[in-house]
Design a protein around this motif. Structure first.
Motif, PDB file in Angstrom:
ATOM      1  N   GLY A 145      10.411  16.571  85.272  1.00  0.00           N
ATOM      2  CA  GLY A 145      10.582  17.357  84.006  1.00  0.00           C
ATOM      3  C   GLY A 145      11.327  18.014  84.243  1.00  0.00           C
ATOM      4  N   SER A 146      11.075  19.341  83.516  1.00  0.00           N
ATOM      5  CA  SER A 146      11.333  20.981  83.931  1.00  0.00           C
ATOM      6  C   SER A 146      10.435  21.418  84.275  1.00  0.00           C
ATOM      7  CB  SER A 146      11.997  21.247  82.710  1.00  0.00           C
ATOM      8  OG  SER A 146      11.386  21.469  81.438  1.00  0.00           O
ATOM      9  N   ARG A 147       9.351  21.130  83.207  1.00  0.00           N
ATOM     10  CA  ARG A 147       8.819  22.522  83.914  1.00  0.00           C
ATOM     11  C   ARG A 147       7.928  21.944  85.026  1.00  0.00           C
ATOM     12  NH1 ARG A 147       5.593  23.367  78.820  1.00  0.00           N
ATOM     13  NH2 ARG A 147       5.519  25.425  79.745  1.00  0.00           N
ATOM     14  N   GLU A 148       7.083  20.390  85.263  1.00  0.00           N
ATOM     15  CA  GLU A 148       6.179  19.813  86.458  1.00  0.00           C
ATOM     16  C   GLU A 148       7.732  18.733  87.170  1.00  0.00           C
ATOM     17  OE1 GLU A 148       2.250  19.557  85.453  1.00  0.00           O
ATOM     18  OE2 GLU A 148       2.636  17.351  84.523  1.00  0.00           O
ATOM     19  N   LEU A 149       6.807  18.133  88.424  1.00  0.00           N
ATOM     20  CA  LEU A 149       7.870  17.210  89.094  1.00  0.00           C
ATOM     21  C   LEU A 149       6.040  16.606  88.747  1.00  0.00           C
ATOM     22  CD1 LEU A 149       9.775  16.941  90.012  1.00  0.00           C
ATOM     23  CD2 LEU A 149       9.597  17.862  92.383  1.00  0.00           C
ATOM     24  N   LEU A 150       5.658  15.306  88.592  1.00  0.00           N
ATOM     25  CA  LEU A 150       5.168  14.246  89.585  1.00  0.00           C
ATOM     26  C   LEU A 150       5.005  13.732  89.861  1.00  0.00           C
ATOM     27  CD1 LEU A 150       1.363  13.717  87.948  1.00  0.00           C
ATOM     28  CD2 LEU A 150       2.805  12.113  85.962  1.00  0.00           C
ATOM     29  N   LEU A 151       4.493  13.223  91.495  1.00  0.00           N
ATOM     30  CA  LEU A 151       5.182  12.712  92.418  1.00  0.00           C
ATOM     31  C   LEU A 151       4.201  11.290  92.286  1.00  0.00           C
ATOM     32  CD1 LEU A 151       5.461  15.896  93.412  1.00  0.00           C
ATOM     33  CD2 LEU A 151       5.484  13.994  96.070  1.00  0.00           C
ATOM     34  N   ALA A 152       2.573  11.577  91.938  1.00  0.00           N
ATOM     35  CA  ALA A 152       2.170  10.745  91.734  1.00  0.00           C
ATOM     36  C   ALA A 152       0.624  10.545  90.935  1.00  0.00           C
ATOM     37  CB  ALA A 152       2.216   9.111  93.152  1.00  0.00           C
ATOM     38  N   GLU A 153       0.522   9.364  90.821  1.00  0.00           N
ATOM     39  CA  GLU A 153      -0.998   9.185  89.821  1.00  0.00           C
ATOM     40  C   GLU A 153      -1.625   8.766  89.542  1.00  0.00           C
ATOM     41  OE1 GLU A 153      -0.804   9.953  85.393  1.00  0.00           O
ATOM     42  OE2 GLU A 153       0.731   8.682  85.393  1.00  0.00           O
ATOM     43  N   HIS A 154      -3.392   8.644  89.931  1.00  0.00           N
ATOM     44  CA  HIS A 154      -3.986   7.558  89.766  1.00  0.00           C
ATOM     45  C   HIS A 154      -4.996   7.598  89.079  1.00  0.00           C
ATOM     46  CE1 HIS A 154      -8.229   6.277  91.721  1.00  0.00           C
ATOM     47  NE2 HIS A 154      -7.759   5.182  91.931  1.00  0.00           N
TER      48      HIS A 154
ATOM     49  N   VAL B  88      -2.646   3.685  91.195  1.00  0.00           N
ATOM     50  CA  VAL B  88      -1.080   4.353  91.594  1.00  0.00           C
ATOM     51  C   VAL B  88       0.347   4.273  90.710  1.00  0.00           C
ATOM     52  CG1 VAL B  88      -0.468   5.850  93.504  1.00  0.00           C
ATOM     53  CG2 VAL B  88      -2.638   5.013  93.708  1.00  0.00           C
ATOM     54  N   THR B  89       0.933   5.396  90.096  1.00  0.00           N
ATOM     55  CA  THR B  89       2.128   5.238  89.731  1.00  0.00           C
ATOM     56  C   THR B  89       2.906   6.351  90.490  1.00  0.00           C
ATOM     57  OG1 THR B  89       0.827   4.521  87.672  1.00  0.00           O
ATOM     58  CG2 THR B  89       3.965   4.998  88.147  1.00  0.00           C
ATOM     59  N   VAL B  90       3.662   6.085  90.836  1.00  0.00           N
ATOM     60  CA  VAL B  90       4.708   6.518  92.033  1.00  0.00           C
ATOM     61  C   VAL B  90       6.201   7.297  91.518  1.00  0.00           C
ATOM     62  CG1 VAL B  90       5.642   6.880  94.355  1.00  0.00           C
ATOM     63  CG2 VAL B  90       3.008   5.754  94.491  1.00  0.00           C
ATOM     64  N   TYR B  91       6.420   7.682  91.524  1.00  0.00           N
ATOM     65  CA  TYR B  91       7.305   8.613  90.527  1.00  0.00           C
ATOM     66  C   TYR B  91       8.828   8.651  91.105  1.00  0.00           C
ATOM     67  CZ  TYR B  91       4.034   8.233  86.249  1.00  0.00           C
ATOM     68  OH  TYR B  91       3.297   8.499  85.865  1.00  0.00           O
ATOM     69  N   SER B  92       9.779   7.542  90.620  1.00  0.00           N
ATOM     70  CA  SER B  92      10.973   7.769  91.766  1.00  0.00           C
ATOM     71  C   SER B  92      11.506   8.573  91.943  1.00  0.00           C
ATOM     72  CB  SER B  92      11.833   5.896  91.781  1.00  0.00           C
ATOM     73  OG  SER B  92      10.343   4.797  91.486  1.00  0.00           O
TER      74      SER B  92
ATOM     75  N   ARG C 210     -13.490   8.302  78.346  1.00  0.00           N
ATOM     76  CA  ARG C 210     -13.744   7.604  78.730  1.00  0.00           C
ATOM     77  C   ARG C 210     -12.904   6.601  79.823  1.00  0.00           C
ATOM     78  NH1 ARG C 210     -12.367   2.825  76.072  1.00  0.00           N
ATOM     79  NH2 ARG C 210     -10.793   3.272  74.106  1.00  0.00           N
ATOM     80  N   ARG C 211     -12.201   6.716  79.872  1.00  0.00           N
ATOM     81  CA  ARG C 211     -10.951   5.681  80.532  1.00  0.00           C
ATOM     82  C   ARG C 211     -11.310   6.204  81.870  1.00  0.00           C
ATOM     83  NH1 ARG C 211      -6.115   5.604  78.355  1.00  0.00           N
ATOM     84  NH2 ARG C 211      -5.320   4.153  79.900  1.00  0.00           N
ATOM     85  N   GLY C 212     -12.372   7.330  82.035  1.00  0.00           N
ATOM     86  CA  GLY C 212     -12.400   7.419  83.950  1.00  0.00           C
ATOM     87  C   GLY C 212     -10.737   8.470  84.196  1.00  0.00           C
ATOM     88  N   ALA C 213     -11.082   9.032  85.383  1.00  0.00           N
ATOM     89  CA  ALA C 213      -9.908  10.919  86.114  1.00  0.00           C
ATOM     90  C   ALA C 213      -8.599  10.472  86.310  1.00  0.00           C
ATOM     91  CB  ALA C 213     -11.214  11.216  86.889  1.00  0.00           C
ATOM     92  N   ARG C 214      -7.939  11.096  85.885  1.00  0.00           N
ATOM     93  CA  ARG C 214      -6.866  10.963  86.582  1.00  0.00           C
ATOM     94  C   ARG C 214      -6.539  11.667  86.676  1.00  0.00           C
ATOM     95  NH1 ARG C 214      -2.766  14.510  85.028  1.00  0.00           N
ATOM     96  NH2 ARG C 214       0.072  13.455  84.463  1.00  0.00           N
ATOM     97  N   HIS C 215      -5.928  11.342  88.322  1.00  0.00           N
ATOM     98  CA  HIS C 215      -5.999  12.538  89.527  1.00  0.00           C
ATOM     99  C   HIS C 215      -4.108  12.381  89.535  1.00  0.00           C
ATOM    100  CE1 HIS C 215      -9.559  14.272  90.084  1.00  0.00           C
ATOM    101  NE2 HIS C 215     -10.437  12.302  90.469  1.00  0.00           N
ATOM    102  N   ALA C 216      -3.982  13.241  89.536  1.00  0.00           N
ATOM    103  CA  ALA C 216      -1.905  13.107  90.210  1.00  0.00           C
ATOM    104  C   ALA C 216      -1.593  14.454  91.227  1.00  0.00           C
ATOM    105  CB  ALA C 216      -1.202  13.560  89.160  1.00  0.00           C
ATOM    106  N   TRP C 217      -0.385  13.998  92.020  1.00  0.00           N
ATOM    107  CA  TRP C 217       0.062  15.060  92.850  1.00  0.00           C
ATOM    108  C   TRP C 217       1.155  15.468  92.052  1.00  0.00           C
ATOM    109  CZ3 TRP C 217       2.777  13.657  98.287  1.00  0.00           C
ATOM    110  CH2 TRP C 217       3.385  14.945  98.883  1.00  0.00           C
ATOM    111  N   ALA C 218       1.156  16.431  91.304  1.00  0.00           N
ATOM    112  CA  ALA C 218       2.101  16.929  90.441  1.00  0.00           C
ATOM    113  C   ALA C 218       1.762  19.049  90.784  1.00  0.00           C
ATOM    114  CB  ALA C 218       1.471  17.009  88.854  1.00  0.00           C
ATOM    115  N   VAL C 219       2.794  19.324  90.197  1.00  0.00           N
ATOM    116  CA  VAL C 219       3.805  20.441  91.013  1.00  0.00           C
ATOM    117  C   VAL C 219       4.296  21.246  89.905  1.00  0.00           C
ATOM    118  CG1 VAL C 219       4.712  22.016  92.142  1.00  0.00           C
ATOM    119  CG2 VAL C 219       4.225  20.144  92.932  1.00  0.00           C
TER     120      VAL C 219
END
Lengths: 170, 423
Positions: free
Chosen positions: A58-67, A72-76, B201-210
């Motif tokens: 996005g313009s404000r945040e870069l989400l590389l991956a989330e669990h 795990v979702t990886v954002y290409s 309740r669906r549990g924690a969501r962790h992310a590699w986000a900047v």
């Protein structure tokens, strides 16, 4: 800049740590990195569902991956953005290596034991005489996960450095 | 004539919705337009445009403005002295291993902040540290923003400036407003807790986000002492438990916050600095209250009252069941600055319902308080919703979709309560 320096910086920008002394953040950073190292050395089946998707940049945040719940979702599109950054900086980093690191980062969240990490960090939130109530250290999980990802993926550049660079830190 | 006034009101809503005019300005033009259509003279009598609408109307909500200013002062102090930040920090330290516990804790802090002040300042008090802290422990961004908003809304029935506003705007004794709000609070509390538990309740969501925009460095503040952390409870206990009037209750909170956090020699400086800052914080709602006062004065003019009462009376549902059904279905009309938003044209609608004697006064208070529970959380044009959603990194419309099913239930509860108690 070492990983400890970068991890201190990450902790400093995490809410709840703004007013902590440098020495305390440095100590926590070192312990969280050590926990990430130890976790990376433990045998595990590494089984985790991985989904690739667009829509992380996005313009404000870069989400590389989330669990979330073992997936795990990886954002290409985000990986492409990071690859561009790496190229601009002259880092020998490929998109595939970045993907491996992103998956490993989220695998760390799947594997790591937050209570055990907090026990090692030894933060006291409240003390009644001899009775101590252990406190949570926000952001320490991320540091451990970054170090885990670095060890497991063999990425040429530390994920902590990539994160700092993306945030405009250097 | 009545139809012409309703058409004018519809035009006003469109002007607000399309942002052609800021709400406060649109309400002033509406007030003048209604007064002209109602045949009010320009000057010379108490029911004239210059005297009745502009002069008297502008100051009609003076007590509310003062309560808002004091609430803003207390909120500013809670920020400046680190009281709000310390509360959130302690919650994260104690419950950080479990996202739902952290979210419930931030929800509780948001209730306290929402009971002191409203709008974006309340969201900022709890959210500046609370929202990123929740996201850091694995709460989804939309749920993090929604938790703060639901908390502020749950605190709203205890917010003394809102009591004063409903009392001033509708002419109801503060005791009547208080009686309704106390019954509304448990509903907002239970539904808010349900929101937090369901969304976590669906549990924690962790992310590699900047975050690509470097966040503004938060001002480093030390921890407030433990005995200062009860500051938000001081005015609530005084007003609710000991029936102290609103202004002295809020003043007592200000004094308590000052003396428990500030060295003797710095008291004057901090008190004055935070008061001046509070004027800036309170400026938008005070501007709105000036305009609402004028609008209320306009719809109460004899000509407007006589023209509107038969129409509104004819279309207003009678009987408790239809009251609940119709007004619950109309809930969306309080969103997007719609005609049932009591901090906008809804104040005029409420004024017509009261002056026309269409429903008993407490029923109108209950009706408007119920709508207040919806738009203070779910309206994507409300400043607190915009701020909380954007700070969490989501669009305000997503915050609306996430919270509206819950706030609608609170409104339903409020309407049922109103119908059973007063119709």
């Amino acid at each position: 800049m070492t990983d400890v320096d970068l991890a201190v910086r990450l902790l400093r920008t995490t809410p709840t740590h703004e007013n902590r002394p440098e020495s305390q953040l440095r100590e926590w950073a070192g312990k969280a990195l050590a926990y990430g190292d130890e976790l990376a050395g433990i045998e595990d089946d590494g089984e985790i569902r991985v989904v690739d998707r667009e829509g992380g940049a996005g313009s404000r945040e870069l989400l590389l991956a989330e669990h979330h719940r073992g997936t795990v979702t990886v954002y290409s599109d985000s990986l492409r953005r990071v690859e561009e950054l790496a190229r601009a900086k002259g880092w020998p980093v490929t998109r595939e290596a970045l993907r491996t690191a992103a998956v490993a980062h989220e695998l760390a969240h799947h594997l790591l034991d937050v209570r055990e990490l907090n026990r090692r960090l030894g933060h006291t939130a409240l003390r009644f005489g001899p009775v101590r109530v252990r406190g949570h250290v926000a952001g320490a999980e991320e540091i451990a996960a970054h170090r885990f990802a670095h060890r497991r993926s063999g990425l040429a550049v530390s994920p902590l450095l990539i994160t700092t660079a993306l945030a405009g830190g250097n | 004539m009545g139809i012409a006034i309703l058409v004018l009101m519809a035009v006003g809503v469109v002007l607000m919705l399309t942002r052609v005019l800021p709400t406060a300005f649109a309400l002033v033009f509406l007030a003048i337009g209604i007064a002209l259509l109602a045949g009010a003279p320009l000057d010379g009598t108490d029911d004239s445009i210059l005297t009745g609408v502009l002069q008297t109307g502008s100051a009609a909500l003076a007590s509310t403005m003062l309560a808002v200013l004091l609430g803003s002062w207390l909120g500013t102090l809670m920020d400046e002295t680190g009281i709000a930040g310390t509360l959130v920090r302690k919650i994260v330290e104690f419950g950080g291993e479990r996202p739902s516990i952290v979210a419930l804790g931030v929800f509780a802090v948001s209730i306290l902040c929402g009971s002191i002040t409203g709008s974006a300042p309340a969201a900022m008090l709890a959210g500046v540290v609370g929202i990123p802290a929740m996201i850091a422990v694995g709460v989804r961004p939309v749920a993090a923003g929604g938790t703060v908003l639901m908390g502020i809304s749950a605190g709203s029935p205890l917010e003394l400036p809102v009591w004063q506003f409903l009392s001033d705007a509708l002419g109801a004794p503060v005791a009547d407003v208080k009686a309704i709000m106390i019954k509304l609070f448990p509903m907002a509390l239970v539904v808010g807790i349900a929101y937090v538990l369901v969304r976590t309740r669906r549990g924690a969501r962790h992310a590699w986000a900047v975050k690509l925009e470097r966040p503004k460095a938060r001002v480093r503040r030390g921890d407030a002492p433990w005995y200062a952390l009860i500051t938000p409870l001081v005015p609530i206990v005084l007003a609710l438990g000991l029936a102290v009037p609103i202004v002295p209750s809020l003043l007592a909170g200000v004094v308590y916050a000052l003396v428990t956090t500030t060295k003797w020699g710095e008291l004057n400086g901090r008190a004055l600095r935070s008061l001046y800052k509070a004027f800036q914080v309170a400026a938008p709602p005070i501007a709105l209250f000036v305009a609402i006062g004028m609008l209320l004065a306009a719809v109460k003019l004899p000509g407007a009252k006589n023209a509107l009462t038969p129409i509104v009376s004819a279309i207003s549902p009678s009987g408790g069941l239809w009251f609940v059904v119709v007004f619950v279905v109309l809930v969306p009309l309080c969103l997007f600055r719609g005609p049932l938003n009591v901090f906008g044209l809804g104040a005029g609608v409420a004024g017509v319902l009261v002056t026309g004697g269409i429903y008993p006064l407490p029923a109108v208070v209950g009706l408007m308080a119920s709508y207040n529970q919806v738009f203070s959380v779910s309206d994507p044009t409300s400043t607190q919703t915009v701020w909380a959603a954007q700070y969490a990194g989501v669009r305000p419309e997503r915050a609306m979709v996430s919270t509206l099913p819950y706030t609608w239930v609170v409104a339903l509860g409020g309407m049922v309560l109103t119908a059973v108690s007063y119709l």
